[in-house]
Design an enzyme around this catalytic site. Structure first.
Site, PDB file in Angstrom:
ATOM      1  N   SER A  10       0.837  -1.205   0.000  1.00 20.52           N
ATOM      2  CA  SER A  10       0.000   0.000   0.000  1.00 20.52           C
ATOM      3  C   SER A  10       0.874   1.258   0.000  1.00 20.52           C
ATOM      4  O   SER A  10       2.076   1.195   0.256  1.00 20.52           O
ATOM      5  CB  SER A  10      -0.910  -0.012   1.235  1.00 20.52           C
ATOM      6  OG  SER A  10      -0.144  -0.247   2.402  1.00 20.52           O
ATOM      7  N   GLU A  12       0.925   5.618   0.959  1.00 20.76           N
ATOM      8  CA  GLU A  12       0.289   6.688   1.736  1.00 20.76           C
ATOM      9  C   GLU A  12       0.513   8.065   1.107  1.00 20.76           C
ATOM     10  O   GLU A  12       1.605   8.378   0.647  1.00 20.76           O
ATOM     11  CB  GLU A  12       0.884   6.654   3.149  1.00 20.76           C
ATOM     12  CG  GLU A  12       0.295   7.682   4.101  1.00 20.76           C
ATOM     13  CD  GLU A  12       0.783   7.464   5.520  1.00 20.76           C
ATOM     14  OE1 GLU A  12       0.684   6.326   6.031  1.00 20.76           O
ATOM     15  OE2 GLU A  12       1.274   8.431   6.112  1.00 20.76           O
ATOM     16  N   ASP A 103      -1.347  13.272  16.233  1.00 14.08           N
ATOM     17  CA  ASP A 103      -0.517  14.265  16.913  1.00 14.08           C
ATOM     18  C   ASP A 103      -1.161  15.620  16.705  1.00 14.08           C
ATOM     19  O   ASP A 103      -1.504  15.984  15.582  1.00 14.08           O
ATOM     20  CB  ASP A 103       0.899  14.292  16.316  1.00 14.08           C
ATOM     21  CG  ASP A 103       1.735  13.147  16.829  1.00 14.08           C
ATOM     22  OD1 ASP A 103       1.529  12.746  17.996  1.00 14.08           O
ATOM     23  OD2 ASP A 103       2.566  12.642  16.067  1.00 14.08           O
ATOM     24  N   PHE A 210      12.341  14.943  10.659  1.00 16.22           N
ATOM     25  CA  PHE A 210      11.171  14.081  10.824  1.00 16.22           C
ATOM     26  C   PHE A 210      11.466  12.935  11.790  1.00 16.22           C
ATOM     27  O   PHE A 210      10.672  12.619  12.669  1.00 16.22           O
ATOM     28  CB  PHE A 210      10.896  13.496   9.433  1.00 16.22           C
ATOM     29  CG  PHE A 210       9.465  13.419   9.078  1.00 16.22           C
ATOM     30  CD1 PHE A 210       8.702  14.560   8.986  1.00 16.22           C
ATOM     31  CD2 PHE A 210       8.885  12.180   8.812  1.00 16.22           C
ATOM     32  CE1 PHE A 210       7.380  14.476   8.640  1.00 16.22           C
ATOM     33  CE2 PHE A 210       7.557  12.096   8.469  1.00 16.22           C
ATOM     34  CZ  PHE A 210       6.802  13.242   8.381  1.00 16.22           C
ATOM     35  N   HIS A 260       4.111  -0.881   3.443  1.00 11.44           N
ATOM     36  CA  HIS A 260       3.293   0.328   3.305  1.00 11.44           C
ATOM     37  C   HIS A 260       4.258   1.494   3.060  1.00 11.44           C
ATOM     38  O   HIS A 260       5.093   1.793   3.918  1.00 11.44           O
ATOM     39  CB  HIS A 260       2.492   0.555   4.588  1.00 11.44           C
ATOM     40  CG  HIS A 260       1.648   1.792   4.597  1.00 11.44           C
ATOM     41  ND1 HIS A 260       0.420   1.872   3.965  1.00 11.44           N
ATOM     42  CD2 HIS A 260       1.843   3.010   5.156  1.00 11.44           C
ATOM     43  CE1 HIS A 260      -0.094   3.085   4.147  1.00 11.44           C
ATOM     44  NE2 HIS A 260       0.746   3.791   4.863  1.00 11.44           N
TER      45      HIS A 260
HETATM   46  P1  FAD Z   1      -1.824   5.487  20.572  1.00  7.78           P
HETATM   47  O1  FAD Z   1      -1.809   4.074  20.164  1.00  7.78           O
HETATM   48  O2  FAD Z   1      -3.042   6.022  21.228  1.00  7.78           O
HETATM   49  O3  FAD Z   1      -0.554   5.703  21.512  1.00  7.78           O
HETATM   50  C1  FAD Z   1      -0.038   7.002  21.776  1.00  7.78           C
HETATM   51  C2  FAD Z   1       0.936   6.933  22.946  1.00  7.78           C
HETATM   52  O4  FAD Z   1       0.236   6.774  24.150  1.00  7.78           O
HETATM   53  C3  FAD Z   1       1.945   5.788  22.932  1.00  7.78           C
HETATM   54  O5  FAD Z   1       3.110   6.221  23.585  1.00  7.78           O
HETATM   55  C4  FAD Z   1       1.261   4.695  23.720  1.00  7.78           C
HETATM   56  O6  FAD Z   1       2.199   3.786  24.281  1.00  7.78           O
HETATM   57  C5  FAD Z   1       0.546   5.538  24.773  1.00  7.78           C
HETATM   58  N1  FAD Z   1      -0.733   4.994  25.191  1.00  7.78           N
HETATM   59  C6  FAD Z   1      -1.652   4.353  24.446  1.00  7.78           C
HETATM   60  N2  FAD Z   1      -2.744   4.071  25.159  1.00  7.78           N
HETATM   61  C7  FAD Z   1      -2.514   4.563  26.405  1.00  7.78           C
HETATM   62  C8  FAD Z   1      -3.273   4.610  27.617  1.00  7.78           C
HETATM   63  N3  FAD Z   1      -4.495   4.080  27.676  1.00  7.78           N
HETATM   64  N4  FAD Z   1      -2.724   5.213  28.704  1.00  7.78           N
HETATM   65  C9  FAD Z   1      -1.480   5.772  28.653  1.00  7.78           C
HETATM   66  N5  FAD Z   1      -0.715   5.753  27.528  1.00  7.78           N
HETATM   67  C10 FAD Z   1      -1.234   5.166  26.434  1.00  7.78           C
HETATM   68  N6  FAD Z   1      -0.519  11.298  12.813  1.00  7.78           N
HETATM   69  C11 FAD Z   1      -1.473  12.143  12.385  1.00  7.78           C
HETATM   70  O7  FAD Z   1      -1.676  13.195  13.006  1.00  7.78           O
HETATM   71  N7  FAD Z   1      -2.235  11.862  11.265  1.00  7.78           N
HETATM   72  C12 FAD Z   1      -2.072  10.715  10.566  1.00  7.78           C
HETATM   73  O8  FAD Z   1      -2.773  10.478   9.593  1.00  7.78           O
HETATM   74  C13 FAD Z   1      -1.069   9.781  10.985  1.00  7.78           C
HETATM   75  N8  FAD Z   1      -0.878   8.610  10.351  1.00  7.78           N
HETATM   76  C14 FAD Z   1       0.029   7.706  10.836  1.00  7.78           C
HETATM   77  C15 FAD Z   1       0.143   6.457  10.226  1.00  7.78           C
HETATM   78  C16 FAD Z   1       1.037   5.504  10.699  1.00  7.78           C
HETATM   79  C17 FAD Z   1       1.130   4.165  10.022  1.00  7.78           C
HETATM   80  C18 FAD Z   1       1.859   5.820  11.829  1.00  7.78           C
HETATM   81  C19 FAD Z   1       2.856   4.806  12.348  1.00  7.78           C
HETATM   82  C20 FAD Z   1       1.740   7.058  12.451  1.00  7.78           C
HETATM   83  C21 FAD Z   1       0.817   7.998  11.986  1.00  7.78           C
HETATM   84  N9  FAD Z   1       0.642   9.233  12.601  1.00  7.78           N
HETATM   85  C22 FAD Z   1      -0.306  10.126  12.152  1.00  7.78           C
HETATM   86  C23 FAD Z   1       1.432   9.585  13.778  1.00  7.78           C
HETATM   87  C24 FAD Z   1       0.675   9.160  15.075  1.00  7.78           C
HETATM   88  O9  FAD Z   1      -0.551   9.815  15.163  1.00  7.78           O
HETATM   89  C25 FAD Z   1       1.550   9.520  16.255  1.00  7.78           C
HETATM   90  O10 FAD Z   1       2.639   8.650  16.335  1.00  7.78           O
HETATM   91  C26 FAD Z   1       0.787   9.624  17.570  1.00  7.78           C
HETATM   92  O11 FAD Z   1       1.662  10.259  18.513  1.00  7.78           O
HETATM   93  C27 FAD Z   1       0.368   8.290  18.146  1.00  7.78           C
HETATM   94  O12 FAD Z   1      -0.707   7.766  17.494  1.00  7.78           O
HETATM   95  P2  FAD Z   1      -1.194   6.266  17.828  1.00  7.78           P
HETATM   96  O13 FAD Z   1      -2.426   6.037  17.082  1.00  7.78           O
HETATM   97  O14 FAD Z   1      -0.078   5.319  17.668  1.00  7.78           O
HETATM   98  O15 FAD Z   1      -1.517   6.472  19.388  1.00  7.78           O
END
Ligand code: FAD
Length: 288
Positions: A10, A12, A103, A210, A260
């Site tokens: 895929s 992005e 983020d 980055f 990806h």
């Molecule tokens: P989560 O899985 O919610 O985790 C975030 C952090 O909090 C981690 O350190 C985790 O260990 C911790 N955590 C999780 N759950 C809990 C809890 N219940 N209590 C305490 N701590 C917890 N960013 C964007 O803004 N837009 C995008 O479209 C985007 N696409 C991405 C695509 C991919 C494939 C990747 C790898 C990253 C992408 N990002 C994007 C970046 C991503 O949003 C950031 O890395 C963000 O900081 C974490 O998102 P996450 O969904 O992994 O968060």
């Protein structure tokens, strides 16, 4: 790894901010369609800046015949807004989402409450049942906010337990980081496919900035080689294609269930790496 519903290959995009950027992306999309990827995903600005851009690009390219996977996060949206967006995607025939915490842009942290990605996966499942194949993010070199490896994998597992079907990793250049992570996740009971996220190398300064932000490590040998190219953009790009092709080959040979590509809205490096790897002729059996 469970390969019953693999992600395969895929690409992005991010939603452009200008009309010129959109026109360029249309050309890039057309070019990358020739590779016949399994889907294109489009990032989403959790701070709200690119939300409508994501929707527009997703709906346009899906209508043009590609399979699209919008990224999604709560960001500052209320649940009704998100429900509406999910319905829009269902109506458009979208079958796949990438669910993230996202983020927030600096300065927004205090005004918007972060909601972790596992909550979003739960929300999507509660609203739409099994309609969507849900991808989540994971971090072979550990998310920058994480206390430690174990905690990060535990939180990853929560997303899987909430209903994620597969995961896409943050990019990395050390294949061992991926294999160790995949093994550790398997031991922790995570059985979904974990697809490596691949960042082609086209610009050293951007990549260094980055990587510092997202916690991806550029190995020292690679950093030094890249620095040595100075203003030789073409030389760096060609070297980057070789390095990333080799990385992808190692990953696929080692059993990674797909790739990806973070295209950064550019087609050349992705096309070249894809062609070097002959991805369209690699069957799932070969990857298993
Ligand atoms: P989560 O899985 O919610 O985790 C975030 C952090 O909090 C981690 O350190 C985790 O260990 C911790 N955590 C999780 N759950 C809990 C809890 N219940 N209590 C305490 N701590 C917890 N960013 C964007 O803004 N837009 C995008 O479209 C985007 N696409 C991405 C695509 C991919 C494939 C990747 C790898 C990253 C992408 N990002 C994007 C970046 C991503 O949003 C950031 O890395 C963000 O900081 C974490 O998102 P996450 O969904 O992994 O968060």
């Amino acid at each position: 790894m469970d390969l019953s519903n693999p992600s395969k290959f895929s690409i992005e995009f991010f939603p452009p901010r200008t009309a010129v950027g959109e026109t360029k992306l249309d050309t890039v999309h057309t070019e990358l369609c020739k590779l016949n990827p399994d889907f294109f995903s489009v990032t989403y600005g959790a701070g709200g800046s690119t939300k409508s851009g994501t929707r527009q690009i997703v709906l346009r390219y899906q209508a043009a015949g590609s399979e699209l996977a919008p990224h999604l996060s709560f960001g500052g949206a209320d649940e009704d807004e998100l429900k509406q967006l999910l319905q829009t995607y269902i109506d458009a025939g979208i079958k796949r989402l990438v669910a993230l915490r996202g983020d927030l842009p600096s300065g927004m942290g205090a005004s918007v409450q972060h909601r972790y990605a596992n909550e979003l996966v739960e929300f999507i499942r509660a609203q739409t049942g099994d309609h969507f194949h849900i991808d989540v993010a994971c971090y072979p070199e550990i998310h920058p906010e994480s206390k430690n490896y174990v905690a990060d994998v535990e939180f990853f597992k929560r997303k899987v337990d909430a209903g994620a079907n597969s995961a896409i990793t943050q990019y990395f250049y050390n294949p061992d980081a991926y294999f160790r992570f995949a093994d550790y996740c398997a031991e922790a009971g995570i059985k979904i496919p974990i697809v490596p996220g691949i960042m082609p190398i086209t610009n050293y300064a951007n990549l260094a900035r980055f990587s510092a932000n997202c916690g991806a490590e550029i190995p020292r040998w690679l950093e030094k080689r890249l620095q040595g190219f100075g203003d030789d953009v073409e030389g760096l790009r060609n070297f980057g294609i070789d390095v990333v092709t080799e990385l992808c080959e190692d990953l696929l040979q080692g059993g990674a269930p797909g790739l990806h590509f973070y295209s950064m809205n550019l087609s050349n490096s992705v096309s070249q790496i894809w062609t070097n790897l002959d991805l369209n002729n690699r069957s799932q059996n070969e990857l298993a």
